[in-house]
Design a protein around this motif. Structure first.
Motif, PDB file in Angstrom:
ATOM      1  N   ARG A  25       0.797  -1.232   0.000  1.00 18.52           N
ATOM      2  CA  ARG A  25       0.000   0.000   0.000  1.00 18.52           C
ATOM      3  C   ARG A  25       0.833   1.288   0.000  1.00 18.52           C
ATOM      4  O   ARG A  25       0.295   2.357  -0.255  1.00 18.52           O
ATOM      5  N   THR A  26       2.129   1.192   0.290  1.00 17.25           N
ATOM      6  CA  THR A  26       2.967   2.387   0.396  1.00 17.25           C
ATOM      7  C   THR A  26       2.984   3.242  -0.878  1.00 17.25           C
ATOM      8  O   THR A  26       2.983   4.471  -0.774  1.00 17.25           O
ATOM      9  N   PRO A  27       2.979   2.668  -2.097  1.00 19.68           N
ATOM     10  CA  PRO A  27       2.948   3.529  -3.290  1.00 19.68           C
ATOM     11  C   PRO A  27       1.762   4.495  -3.318  1.00 19.68           C
ATOM     12  O   PRO A  27       1.883   5.613  -3.816  1.00 19.68           O
ATOM     13  N   GLY A  28       0.625   4.095  -2.770  1.00 24.81           N
ATOM     14  CA  GLY A  28      -0.529   4.996  -2.692  1.00 24.81           C
ATOM     15  C   GLY A  28      -0.251   6.186  -1.794  1.00 24.81           C
ATOM     16  O   GLY A  28      -0.738   7.296  -2.047  1.00 24.81           O
ATOM     17  N   GLN A  30       2.757   7.485  -1.423  1.00 23.20           N
ATOM     18  CA  GLN A  30       3.676   8.323  -2.197  1.00 23.20           C
ATOM     19  C   GLN A  30       2.881   9.224  -3.152  1.00 23.20           C
ATOM     20  O   GLN A  30       3.218  10.387  -3.329  1.00 23.20           O
ATOM     21  N   ARG A  31       1.813   8.688  -3.738  1.00 26.20           N
ATOM     22  CA  ARG A  31       0.974   9.512  -4.626  1.00 26.20           C
ATOM     23  C   ARG A  31       0.331  10.656  -3.850  1.00 26.20           C
ATOM     24  O   ARG A  31       0.253  11.787  -4.355  1.00 26.20           O
ATOM     25  N   LEU A  32      -0.131  10.404  -2.629  1.00 33.50           N
ATOM     26  CA  LEU A  32      -0.673  11.471  -1.784  1.00 33.50           C
ATOM     27  C   LEU A  32       0.384  12.537  -1.540  1.00 33.50           C
ATOM     28  O   LEU A  32       0.095  13.736  -1.559  1.00 33.50           O
ATOM     29  N   ILE A  34       3.004  13.284  -3.420  1.00 31.81           N
ATOM     30  CA  ILE A  34       3.255  14.043  -4.662  1.00 31.81           C
ATOM     31  C   ILE A  34       2.183  15.122  -4.831  1.00 31.81           C
ATOM     32  O   ILE A  34       2.495  16.262  -5.194  1.00 31.81           O
ATOM     33  N   ASP A  35       0.938  14.784  -4.538  1.00 30.10           N
ATOM     34  CA  ASP A  35      -0.136  15.786  -4.594  1.00 30.10           C
ATOM     35  C   ASP A  35       0.124  16.922  -3.605  1.00 30.10           C
ATOM     36  O   ASP A  35      -0.101  18.091  -3.913  1.00 30.10           O
ATOM     37  N   ARG A  38       2.812  19.326  -4.835  1.00 33.33           N
ATOM     38  CA  ARG A  38       2.317  20.258  -5.862  1.00 33.33           C
ATOM     39  C   ARG A  38       1.772  21.526  -5.215  1.00 33.33           C
ATOM     40  O   ARG A  38       1.899  22.614  -5.764  1.00 33.33           O
ATOM     41  N   LYS A  80      -6.145   7.564   4.384  1.00 28.58           N
ATOM     42  CA  LYS A  80      -5.756   6.510   3.437  1.00 28.58           C
ATOM     43  C   LYS A  80      -5.407   5.223   4.188  1.00 28.58           C
ATOM     44  O   LYS A  80      -5.879   4.148   3.850  1.00 28.58           O
ATOM     45  N   PHE A 102       9.361  10.565   3.200  1.00 28.48           N
ATOM     46  CA  PHE A 102       8.930  11.051   1.884  1.00 28.48           C
ATOM     47  C   PHE A 102       9.888  12.106   1.371  1.00 28.48           C
ATOM     48  O   PHE A 102      10.311  12.989   2.121  1.00 28.48           O
TER      49      PHE A 102
END
Length: 105
Positions: A25-28, A30-32, A34-35, A38, A80, A102
């Protein structure tokens, strides 16, 4: 990141199953992150959470250390992780700490 600490609590839970779930689940997360970057460039650091898995396999999440300092990211991370499903512990709930580091890619 994502190294699972020692489990505590009245229940028993297979540590390798917990590690596998966190790793999967860790890649999810990482997406948070990255958001979040931004909206807040330069964000980076370590956040540690305590995950308590109830007898149903549902998780409660508490941030125990936050070196990132972005409240919106910490809140999204907690939501999450709380949506993850763990194996049901035997004999009661189980808690463990997981640190995540992160960095912007």
């Amino acid at each position: 990141g994502g190294r699972v600490g020692q489990t505590i609590g009245t229940g028993k839970l297979d540590a390798s199953a917990v590690r596998d779930e966190v790793r999967k689940r860790t890649p999810g997360l990482q997406r948070l992150f990255i958001d979040a970057v931004r909206k807040n460039p330069g964000l980076h650091g370590r956040i540690e959470v305590r995950i308590t898995v109830g007898v149903s396999g549902r998780a409660r999440v508490e941030v125990t250390s936050d070196r990132i300092g972005d409240a919106a990211f910490a809140s999204a991370l907690k939501r999450k992780i709380a949506s993850w499903r763990f194996p049901k512990p035997k004999g009661g709930e189980v808690s463990f700490k997981v640190p995540f580091t992160f960095r912007a890619i």
